[in-house]
Design an enzyme around this catalytic site. Structure first.
Site, mmCIF file in Angstrom:
data_model
loop_
_atom_site.group_PDB
_atom_site.id
_atom_site.type_symbol
_atom_site.label_atom_id
_atom_site.label_comp_id
_atom_site.label_asym_id
_atom_site.label_seq_id
_atom_site.Cartn_x
_atom_site.Cartn_y
_atom_site.Cartn_z
ATOM 1 N N LYS A 79 0.896 -1.173 0.000
ATOM 2 C CA LYS A 79 0.000 0.000 0.000
ATOM 3 C C LYS A 79 0.924 1.210 0.000
ATOM 4 O O LYS A 79 1.371 1.674 1.049
ATOM 5 C CB LYS A 79 -0.895 -0.041 1.251
ATOM 6 C CG LYS A 79 -2.218 0.693 1.123
ATOM 7 C CD LYS A 79 -2.110 2.142 0.699
ATOM 8 C CE LYS A 79 -1.696 3.072 1.795
ATOM 9 N NZ LYS A 79 -1.373 4.443 1.313
ATOM 10 N N CYS A 120 14.059 10.886 6.072
ATOM 11 C CA CYS A 120 14.022 10.572 7.504
ATOM 12 C C CYS A 120 15.428 10.500 8.068
ATOM 13 O O CYS A 120 15.616 10.459 9.270
ATOM 14 C CB CYS A 120 13.296 9.259 7.736
ATOM 15 S SG CYS A 120 14.154 7.905 6.988
HETATM 16 P P1 NAD Z 1 2.403 9.517 6.479
HETATM 17 O O1 NAD Z 1 2.429 9.019 7.871
HETATM 18 O O2 NAD Z 1 1.512 10.649 6.146
HETATM 19 O O3 NAD Z 1 1.987 8.332 5.464
HETATM 20 C C1 NAD Z 1 2.583 7.061 5.523
HETATM 21 C C2 NAD Z 1 1.566 6.026 5.048
HETATM 22 O O4 NAD Z 1 0.446 6.025 5.944
HETATM 23 C C3 NAD Z 1 1.012 6.308 3.659
HETATM 24 O O5 NAD Z 1 0.929 5.098 2.949
HETATM 25 C C4 NAD Z 1 -0.361 6.893 3.940
HETATM 26 O O6 NAD Z 1 -1.296 6.612 2.924
HETATM 27 C C5 NAD Z 1 -0.771 6.196 5.219
HETATM 28 N N1 NAD Z 1 -1.672 7.030 6.045
HETATM 29 C C6 NAD Z 1 -1.800 8.382 6.003
HETATM 30 N N2 NAD Z 1 -2.711 8.781 6.906
HETATM 31 C C7 NAD Z 1 -3.164 7.669 7.530
HETATM 32 C C8 NAD Z 1 -4.105 7.436 8.589
HETATM 33 N N3 NAD Z 1 -4.749 8.437 9.194
HETATM 34 N N4 NAD Z 1 -4.313 6.166 8.990
HETATM 35 C C9 NAD Z 1 -3.649 5.152 8.418
HETATM 36 N N5 NAD Z 1 -2.750 5.315 7.426
HETATM 37 C C10 NAD Z 1 -2.498 6.556 6.985
HETATM 38 O O7 NAD Z 1 3.919 9.840 6.089
HETATM 39 P P2 NAD Z 1 4.458 10.581 4.806
HETATM 40 O O8 NAD Z 1 4.148 12.035 4.912
HETATM 41 O O9 NAD Z 1 4.090 9.846 3.576
HETATM 42 O O10 NAD Z 1 6.034 10.369 4.992
HETATM 43 C C11 NAD Z 1 6.835 11.212 5.754
HETATM 44 C C12 NAD Z 1 7.069 10.679 7.157
HETATM 45 O O11 NAD Z 1 7.653 9.378 7.094
HETATM 46 C C13 NAD Z 1 8.040 11.517 7.952
HETATM 47 O O12 NAD Z 1 7.570 11.597 9.276
HETATM 48 C C14 NAD Z 1 9.333 10.718 7.896
HETATM 49 O O13 NAD Z 1 10.236 10.945 8.948
HETATM 50 C C15 NAD Z 1 8.803 9.339 7.940
HETATM 51 N N6 NAD Z 1 9.775 8.387 7.448
HETATM 52 C C16 NAD Z 1 10.375 7.570 8.349
HETATM 53 C C17 NAD Z 1 11.323 6.668 7.927
HETATM 54 C C18 NAD Z 1 11.986 5.750 8.900
HETATM 55 O O14 NAD Z 1 12.571 4.781 8.482
HETATM 56 N N7 NAD Z 1 11.903 6.000 10.191
HETATM 57 C C19 NAD Z 1 11.652 6.580 6.570
HETATM 58 C C20 NAD Z 1 11.012 7.431 5.674
HETATM 59 C C21 NAD Z 1 10.063 8.328 6.129
#
Ligand code: NAD
Length: 500
Positions: free
Chosen positions: A173, A281
């Site tokens: 997803k 990240c």
């Molecule tokens: P996000 O949390 O908005 O989305 C991540 C996933 O969750 C997506 O597939 C999205 O569709 C889904 N999602 C969004 N809202 C949701 C909800 N309410 N309920 C369930 N699922 C939901 O993150 P983003 O903006 O796509 O990515 C950026 C974030 O990811 C930053 O915080 C970054 O630090 C983090 N990140 C962390 C790592 C790591 O390894 N720690 C790596 C890359 C990115």
């Protein structure tokens, strides 16, 4: 208007939920496509396809599964430029950086090519009289990965590379903001020889994530995204008896000791703080110079360096970084710059209101620099995820060590010094999961593992490497004896058997 479809059971699948999300071109601000958002029934269809594929795929011998990985790697390499341009057109990062995104994912595929070796298990001959003990790692069944927008190639490959190689079937997803590359990767996986249903891509928002969390046939979920959602996925998945690893946000610090090579520090910081518009990240959005002299020099040199940075469209080979992903994200980052000013930090370079000539509607933000940021400030505590560097001045090594150690996030940290003893002490004591010593973005190589601490990761296994093999398999341990029934029969035993 182009529609981006799901990919289920080896073929493109047109959803009928009637729900869509716009996919933008961040360089121009135009809507370039719309992606279908799955219903519960569509998610179920994908899970059933994966379930049907599981028996055949899991009983395919590991060498044959590895050969699919070898061929997948070849195909992705052959399509590298097309994939990188597609990735940049939806994400906004420059094309060279998109190639890096794909390449770091391919390195996990390279690891997965060695899966027969990683799956060999353990064996003890003669653990007791005539008794042998062996253990094997078996796949879990249908498993899933839920991924963020910022690495639409690497992070899916972290997950499905290992999960599929060990014999699971997979539902990806991906982020709804840049969904095209994940679909191309699934198409290439089929072309590489994976049977239909082994890798499915289902687009969606919270409804699709909840459908995964609640589906009884999904046995494990790997999530990467922001921390609140990571925590929600971790809790809900565990409550529904699933194995879950959930990586969250970050606020990585770079500690600069007075003896650091400042020429190198400025180069490393520039790339790590502003590269990919800070949407990594493992970016370095906080720098902690130790001592006033170091801080003053670092500030002065960053102020001189920033005007040399070129912000441009993703296809501009001379640009250092491109736009951020959406207008909403641009507003959020600029909101954090406003907050930093309200917090009382000194905004030394202001990237707000940046406009790229000819691309006035693109989501560009100029590089920003704050000085005199302190740990009580809201803009320090939270993740900004944009091209913003914050200087937090520390008076001593101990104070510098305590800042990342006490921060709510603990993904990565870096120390810049020429003193090996100080670096060694720092690496041992800092309360953060991944440490760089004169390495600004310490993303471990694929055969090691990736994962942060504190609110940067929920769960106890990391991504890829042997931790990935562990997460995507369950252990079965067999204790066997072959007594000669003509010679002896053991008496019944009413006490717990021991090897004494
Ligand atoms: P996000 O949390 O908005 O989305 C991540 C996933 O969750 C997506 O597939 C999205 O569709 C889904 N999602 C969004 N809202 C949701 C909800 N309410 N309920 C369930 N699922 C939901 O993150 P983003 O903006 O796509 O990515 C950026 C974030 O990811 C930053 O915080 C970054 O630090 C983090 N990140 C962390 C790592 C790591 O390894 N720690 C790596 C890359 C990115």
């Amino acid at each position: 208007m182009r529609d981006i479809h799901h990919f289920i059971d080896g073929a493109s699948f047109t959803g009928s939920s009637g729900r869509f999300a716009d996919v933008f071109n961040p360089n121009t601000g135009e809507v370039q496509a719309r992606v279908q958002l799955a219903s519960v029934a569509e998610m179920d269809r994908a899970v059933q396809a994966a379930q049907n594929a599981f028996e055949g795929w899991s009983s395919t011998n590991p060498q044959r599964r590895a050969r699919v990985m070898f061929e997948f790697k070849r195909l992705v390499e052959a399509n590298m430029t097309e994939l990188a341009e597609l990735l940049s057109s939806e994400h906004g990062k420059v094309v060279a950086d998109s190639k890096g995104d794909i390449q770091r994912g391919l390195e996990v595929i390279e690891f997965a090519c060695g899966i027969p070796h990683a799956l060999k298990g353990e064996y003890t001959w003669g653990a007791g009289p005539g008794i042998d003990v062996y253990s094997m790692r078996q796949p879990l069944g249908v498993v899933s990965g839920i991924t963020p927008f910022n690495f639409p190639a690497m992070i899916p490959m972290w997950m499905f590379g290992v999960a599929i190689a060990v014999g699971n079937t997979f539902i990806l997803k991906p982020s709804e903001r840049d969904p095209s590359v994940p679909v191309r990767l699934a198409e290439l996986m089929m072309e590489a020889g994976a049977p239909a249903g082994v890798l499915n891509v289902v687009h969606g928002d919270k409804a699709a994530v909840d459908a995964i969390l609640e589906h009884p046939l999904v046995h494990a979920i790997s999530f990467v995204g922001s921390s609140d959602i990571a925590h929600y996925v971790y809790q809900t998945g565990a409550a529904n008896h699933k194995r879950v690893q959930a990586m969250g946000g970050a606020k990585n610090h770079g500690i600069v000791l007075p003896d650091a090579d400042m020429d190198q520090v400025i180069k490393d910081l520039s790339g790590a703080a502003y590269g990919s518009a800070g949407e990594r990240c493992m970016a370095l959005p906080v720098v902690v110079p130790v001592g006033k002299k170091t801080a003053d020099e670092l500030r002065e040199r960053m102020v001189a360096e920033i005007p040399t940075m070129r912000v441009g469209v993703s296809t501009d080979a001379g640009a250092h970084y491109g736009p951020v992903v959406t207008a909403q994200h641009k507003a959020r980052v600029e909101g954090w710059i406003d907050q930093g000013v309200k917090d009382g930090a000194e905004l030394v370079v202001d990237g707000r209101g940046f406009s790229l000539q000819g691309h006035e509607r693109g989501y560009f933000i100029g590089p920003s620099l704050f000085d005199h940021v302190t740990p009580e400030m809201e803009s320090y505590k939270e993740e900004i995820f944009g091209p913003v560097l914050q200087i937090v001045r520390a008076a001593s090594f101990e104070e510098a060590l305590s800042l990342p150690s006490k921060h709510q996030y603990g993904n990565g940290v870096a120390i810049f010094t020429q003193n090996g003893r100080a670096a060694r002490d720092f690496a041992a004591r800092v309360n953060v999961g991944m440490v760089g010593i004169n390495v600004p973005i310490p993303v471990p190589v694929a055969y090691h593992t990736f994962g942060g601490w504190k609110r940067s990761a929920f769960g106890d296994t990391n991504q890829h490497g042997m931790e990935g093999v562990k997460f995507w398999t369950k252990v079965k341990t067999v204790t066997a004896r072959w007594p000669d029934s003509d010679l002896e029969h053991a008496d019944s035993s009413f006490v717990i058997p021991t090897m004494a």
